[in-house]
Motif scaffolding. Structure first.
Motif, PDB file in Angstrom:
ATOM      1  N   SER A 183       4.320  -9.013  -5.186  1.00  0.00           N
ATOM      2  CA  SER A 183       4.468  -7.463  -5.982  1.00  0.00           C
ATOM      3  C   SER A 183       3.978  -7.681  -7.372  1.00  0.00           C
ATOM      4  O   SER A 183       5.830  -7.480  -7.581  1.00  0.00           O
ATOM      5  CB  SER A 183       4.377  -6.182  -5.521  1.00  0.00           C
ATOM      6  OG  SER A 183       4.853  -5.608  -3.767  1.00  0.00           O
TER       7      SER A 183
ATOM      8  N   ASN B 159       7.779   5.765   0.565  1.00  0.00           N
ATOM      9  CA  ASN B 159       8.724   4.718   0.438  1.00  0.00           C
ATOM     10  C   ASN B 159       8.851   3.896  -0.862  1.00  0.00           C
ATOM     11  O   ASN B 159       9.670   3.622  -1.254  1.00  0.00           O
ATOM     12  CB  ASN B 159       8.005   3.684   1.361  1.00  0.00           C
ATOM     13  CG  ASN B 159       6.914   3.344   0.379  1.00  0.00           C
ATOM     14  OD1 ASN B 159       6.105   3.816   0.577  1.00  0.00           O
ATOM     15  ND2 ASN B 159       6.452   2.031   1.284  1.00  0.00           N
ATOM     16  N   PHE B 160       8.689   4.505  -2.201  1.00  0.00           N
ATOM     17  CA  PHE B 160       8.053   4.122  -3.536  1.00  0.00           C
ATOM     18  C   PHE B 160       8.138   5.302  -4.047  1.00  0.00           C
ATOM     19  O   PHE B 160       7.192   5.628  -4.661  1.00  0.00           O
ATOM     20  CB  PHE B 160       7.698   2.638  -4.491  1.00  0.00           C
ATOM     21  CG  PHE B 160       7.818   1.773  -3.512  1.00  0.00           C
ATOM     22  CD1 PHE B 160       8.735   0.818  -4.338  1.00  0.00           C
ATOM     23  CD2 PHE B 160       7.875   1.868  -2.212  1.00  0.00           C
ATOM     24  CE1 PHE B 160       8.817  -0.386  -4.186  1.00  0.00           C
ATOM     25  CE2 PHE B 160       7.930   0.221  -1.638  1.00  0.00           C
ATOM     26  CZ  PHE B 160       8.903  -0.831  -2.737  1.00  0.00           C
TER      27      PHE B 160
ATOM     28  N   THR C 182       8.681  -1.088   3.198  1.00  0.00           N
ATOM     29  CA  THR C 182       7.009  -1.445   2.805  1.00  0.00           C
ATOM     30  C   THR C 182       6.045  -1.665   3.701  1.00  0.00           C
ATOM     31  O   THR C 182       6.607  -2.428   4.253  1.00  0.00           O
ATOM     32  CB  THR C 182       7.717  -2.544   1.717  1.00  0.00           C
ATOM     33  OG1 THR C 182       8.063  -3.684   2.306  1.00  0.00           O
ATOM     34  CG2 THR C 182       8.652  -2.423   0.671  1.00  0.00           C
ATOM     35  N   CYS C 183       5.697  -1.679   3.153  1.00  0.00           N
ATOM     36  CA  CYS C 183       3.913  -1.823   3.304  1.00  0.00           C
ATOM     37  C   CYS C 183       4.058  -3.590   3.353  1.00  0.00           C
ATOM     38  O   CYS C 183       2.973  -3.659   4.763  1.00  0.00           O
ATOM     39  CB  CYS C 183       2.810  -1.320   3.475  1.00  0.00           C
ATOM     40  SG  CYS C 183       2.746   0.597   3.080  1.00  0.00           S
ATOM     41  N   THR C 184       4.384  -4.259   3.023  1.00  0.00           N
ATOM     42  CA  THR C 184       3.713  -5.384   2.703  1.00  0.00           C
ATOM     43  C   THR C 184       5.775  -6.133   3.169  1.00  0.00           C
ATOM     44  O   THR C 184       5.830  -7.692   3.613  1.00  0.00           O
ATOM     45  CB  THR C 184       4.079  -5.967   1.048  1.00  0.00           C
ATOM     46  OG1 THR C 184       5.306  -5.470   0.507  1.00  0.00           O
ATOM     47  CG2 THR C 184       3.484  -5.417   0.514  1.00  0.00           C
TER      48      THR C 184
ATOM     49  N   THR D 250      -1.992   6.131  -0.633  1.00  0.00           N
ATOM     50  CA  THR D 250      -1.401   5.309  -0.156  1.00  0.00           C
ATOM     51  C   THR D 250       0.183   6.018   1.066  1.00  0.00           C
ATOM     52  O   THR D 250       0.349   7.205   1.415  1.00  0.00           O
ATOM     53  CB  THR D 250       0.192   4.099  -1.270  1.00  0.00           C
ATOM     54  OG1 THR D 250      -1.059   3.928  -2.421  1.00  0.00           O
ATOM     55  CG2 THR D 250       0.462   3.475  -0.381  1.00  0.00           C
TER      56      THR D 250
ATOM     57  N   PHE E   5      -3.082  -5.738  -5.940  1.00  0.00           N
ATOM     58  CA  PHE E   5      -2.472  -5.515  -4.810  1.00  0.00           C
ATOM     59  C   PHE E   5      -3.933  -4.632  -3.589  1.00  0.00           C
ATOM     60  O   PHE E   5      -3.840  -3.345  -4.328  1.00  0.00           O
ATOM     61  CB  PHE E   5      -1.754  -4.205  -5.012  1.00  0.00           C
ATOM     62  CG  PHE E   5      -0.292  -3.824  -3.696  1.00  0.00           C
ATOM     63  CD1 PHE E   5       1.096  -4.342  -3.478  1.00  0.00           C
ATOM     64  CD2 PHE E   5      -0.643  -2.892  -2.647  1.00  0.00           C
ATOM     65  CE1 PHE E   5       1.890  -4.575  -2.739  1.00  0.00           C
ATOM     66  CE2 PHE E   5       0.197  -3.188  -1.660  1.00  0.00           C
ATOM     67  CZ  PHE E   5       1.393  -3.426  -1.451  1.00  0.00           C
TER      68      PHE E   5
ATOM     69  N   ARG F  39       1.763   3.406 -10.024  1.00  0.00           N
ATOM     70  CA  ARG F  39       0.627   2.274  -9.693  1.00  0.00           C
ATOM     71  C   ARG F  39      -1.274   2.810 -10.035  1.00  0.00           C
ATOM     72  O   ARG F  39      -1.737   2.402  -9.873  1.00  0.00           O
ATOM     73  CB  ARG F  39       0.869   1.811  -8.663  1.00  0.00           C
ATOM     74  CG  ARG F  39      -0.331   0.158  -8.506  1.00  0.00           C
ATOM     75  CD  ARG F  39       0.427  -0.945  -7.108  1.00  0.00           C
ATOM     76  NE  ARG F  39       0.412  -0.056  -5.935  1.00  0.00           N
ATOM     77  CZ  ARG F  39       0.870  -0.405  -4.806  1.00  0.00           C
ATOM     78  NH1 ARG F  39       2.210  -1.950  -4.483  1.00  0.00           N
ATOM     79  NH2 ARG F  39       0.734  -0.374  -3.859  1.00  0.00           N
TER      80      ARG F  39
ATOM     81  N   ARG G  59      13.638  -5.912   1.092  1.00  0.00           N
ATOM     82  CA  ARG G  59      13.658  -5.090   0.438  1.00  0.00           C
ATOM     83  C   ARG G  59      13.247  -3.816   0.683  1.00  0.00           C
ATOM     84  O   ARG G  59      12.338  -3.491   1.382  1.00  0.00           O
ATOM     85  CB  ARG G  59      12.246  -5.809  -0.874  1.00  0.00           C
ATOM     86  CG  ARG G  59      12.036  -5.676  -1.665  1.00  0.00           C
ATOM     87  CD  ARG G  59      10.649  -6.197  -2.178  1.00  0.00           C
ATOM     88  NE  ARG G  59       9.735  -5.586  -3.002  1.00  0.00           N
ATOM     89  CZ  ARG G  59       9.028  -5.097  -3.073  1.00  0.00           C
ATOM     90  NH1 ARG G  59       8.161  -4.644  -1.879  1.00  0.00           N
ATOM     91  NH2 ARG G  59       7.773  -5.216  -4.134  1.00  0.00           N
TER      92      ARG G  59
HETATM   93  C1  SIN Z   1       4.832  -0.675  -0.465  1.00  0.00           C
HETATM   94  O1  SIN Z   1       4.800  -0.565   0.440  1.00  0.00           O
HETATM   95  O2  SIN Z   1       2.950   0.369  -0.402  1.00  0.00           O
HETATM   96  C2  SIN Z   1       4.452  -1.118  -1.844  1.00  0.00           C
HETATM   97  C3  SIN Z   1       5.139  -2.432  -1.578  1.00  0.00           C
HETATM   98  C4  SIN Z   1       4.856  -2.678  -2.987  1.00  0.00           C
HETATM   99  O3  SIN Z   1       4.561  -2.345  -3.841  1.00  0.00           O
HETATM  100  O4  SIN Z   1       5.605  -3.974  -3.336  1.00  0.00           O
END
Ligand code: SIN
Length: 475
Positions: free
Chosen positions: A439, A149-150, A281-283, A225, A445, A157, A276
């Protein structure tokens, strides 16, 4: 750019290794293919990392720091090229991909600064019989398994603090988005990172690849992740060698809007928290709780904001939501939407997949969602906003916490004291109070409960890649 494996500073690909097709999720077409790493390649990558790491750990922190800063500069200079790669292999709109590169690069700059500030301590034992010296050597060889996803930021990170602390790494990028990872590997070589410190080995055989990496005697840590389901499996495997782990796992973020909230601001924040990076995203806000007095107004306003989303190819400048990563993602989203409708939810927008080519789902808003619906329990990872009405703070806190996941949460109210009190009681690692974006490389995080272990970013992030050693002495 090379599509070969990067191991010990050399490119490896042989005709007998097979290839992984990298697909454009907006069209379903094959962009290119990359070499497939075998378990033997994972072992070779760990060998290379083990050989390179001691010299790197002995390199002055200032020198390590300056290489990280050069990496930041390089990512910034190559932002357009990298963003285009992300949009091609992931599908997110180019503007989001540019934002991701800025975010990804910042982990190098932030950790360049942290690298020269890894602190220890000296104290006197209460008995007075010795001094207690505490310092933080690097862990050694770190295996990183990163998500699609990223494609850039979830690598940097982890990578930037790991390198800053003096470790060497072996990265398994996702098979869906390996191109960005391989290009970052090239840029790191160009800024002078010694060979062997970063090894990048995509694979389509994740299980046997991971077994080989975990069983390598030099491997001391795994940073992952991805989903909670996969995280559990990797944790079990890491237990065999008692490896240190950082796990950034799934989320099910509640987004709570109280009656006194500024509804326009709440909807603006909701759109960021939900949409976003194409809602993958996980968030991401997964469940919207609106207090009864404003639930109708919030739902109507959110519906009209979601109706303004334009889905399509991320290279189209008008597009604000790209394709989902694959057909399986569309099936999951649709199953959750249908499940909510069966339990009495009302669809105020969307509600269906979009006919191909590509993997698109209509921006969707569901009102009157029953809290027991699977959509309120499982991660959606798509452009769907379920809204649940609530009456009082106690009830919504109970509902928000009724999840085994605890990554992020959001609270909107004009009453700061109430907002802080609610934030404090949410069982999540990160909360946005009157904010839809959380973020930041300078913030820790990570999640509570089954959303993970450890933190990435901030000062905490670099210590995750360090050991703690205590030396007892007298002088
Ligand atoms: C994620 O979706 O794992 C990361 C999201 C973020 O860093 O904003």
């Amino acid at each position: 750019m090379s599509t070969a494996l990067l191991i010990g500073g050399s490119r490896r690909e042989g005709s007998d290794r097979g290839r992984i097709d990298v697909l454009d999720p907006a069209t379903g077409e094959t962009i290119t293919d990359v070499a497939v790493g075998t378990p033997a390649d994972a072992t070779a990558a760990c060998d290379a990392a083990a050989a390179a790491q001691p010299g790197w750990a002995a390199t002055p922190p200032r020198v390590r720091s300056e290489i990280l800063r050069a990496a930041w500069q390089s990512l910034v200079e190559h932002a357009t090229e990298l963003a285009e790669l992300i949009t091609r292999e992931h599908g997110k709109p180019l503007a989001d991909a540019m934002a991701e590169i800025a975010y990804a690069a910042e982990f190098f700059r932030w950790n360049a600064e942290e690298t020269v500030r890894i602190r220890g301590s000296i104290g006197t034992a209460p008995s007075g019989d010795k001094k207690i010296i505490v310092h933080h050597p690097p862990v050694g060889v770190v295996v990183m398994v990163t998500p699609w996803n990223f494609p850039a930021a979830m690598i940097t990170r982890k990578l930037a603090p790991a390198l800053g602390a003096g470790n060497a790494v072996v990265i398994k990028p996702p098979k869906e988005t390996p191109l960005t990872a391989l290009r970052i590997g090239e840029l790191l070589e160009e800024v002078g990172l010694p060979p062997g410190l970063v090894n990048i080995v995509p694979t389509s055989n994740s299980g046997s690849w991971f077994d080989a990496a975990v069983d390598h005697p030099a491997t001391r840590m795994v940073s992952f992740t991805g989903s909670t389901e996969v995280g559990r499996v990797l944790l079990r495997r890491c237990a065999d060698r008692v490896l240190k782990t950082v796990m950034e796992l799934g989320g099910n973020a509640p987004f709570i809007v109280f009656d006194d909230a500024d509804v326009d601001a709440a909807v603006e924040g909701a759109m960021i928290a939900k949409m976003r990076h194409s809602a993958e995203t996980c968030t991401a806000a997964n469940r919207f709780y609106a207090q009864s007095g404003i639930a109708a107004e919030f739902t109507a306003s959110l519906t009209s904001a979601m109706a303004g989303i334009k889905i399509g190819n991320g290279f189209d400048p008008d597009v604000t939501c790209g394709p989902m990563i694959n057909a399986g993602a569309i099936e999951t989203i649709d199953r959750l939407v249908k499940g909510a409708l069966e339990r009495g939810a009302r669809c105020t927008l969307g509600g269906s997949p979009v006919e191909g080519p590509g993997c698109f789902y209509q921006p969707t808003v569901l009102a009157d969602v029953d809290h027991s619906s699977p959509i309120a329990q499982e991660e959606i990872f798509g452009p769907v906003a379920p809204v649940i009405a609530f009456d009082d703070a106690e009830a919504v806190i109970t509902q928000a916490n009724a999840s085994e996941l605890g990554l992020a949460g959001y609270v909107y109210t004009r009453d700061l004291a109430r907002g802080l009190a609610v934030c404090e009681r949410l069982q999540v690692g990160m909360v946005g109070l009157n904010r839809g974006a959380l973020s930041d490389p300078a913030a820790p995080f990570g999640g509570m409960k089954q959303s993970g272990l450890g933190r990435e970013g901030a000062s905490e992030g670099i210590y995750e890649f360090c050991e703690t050693q205590y030396i007892a002495t007298n002088w």
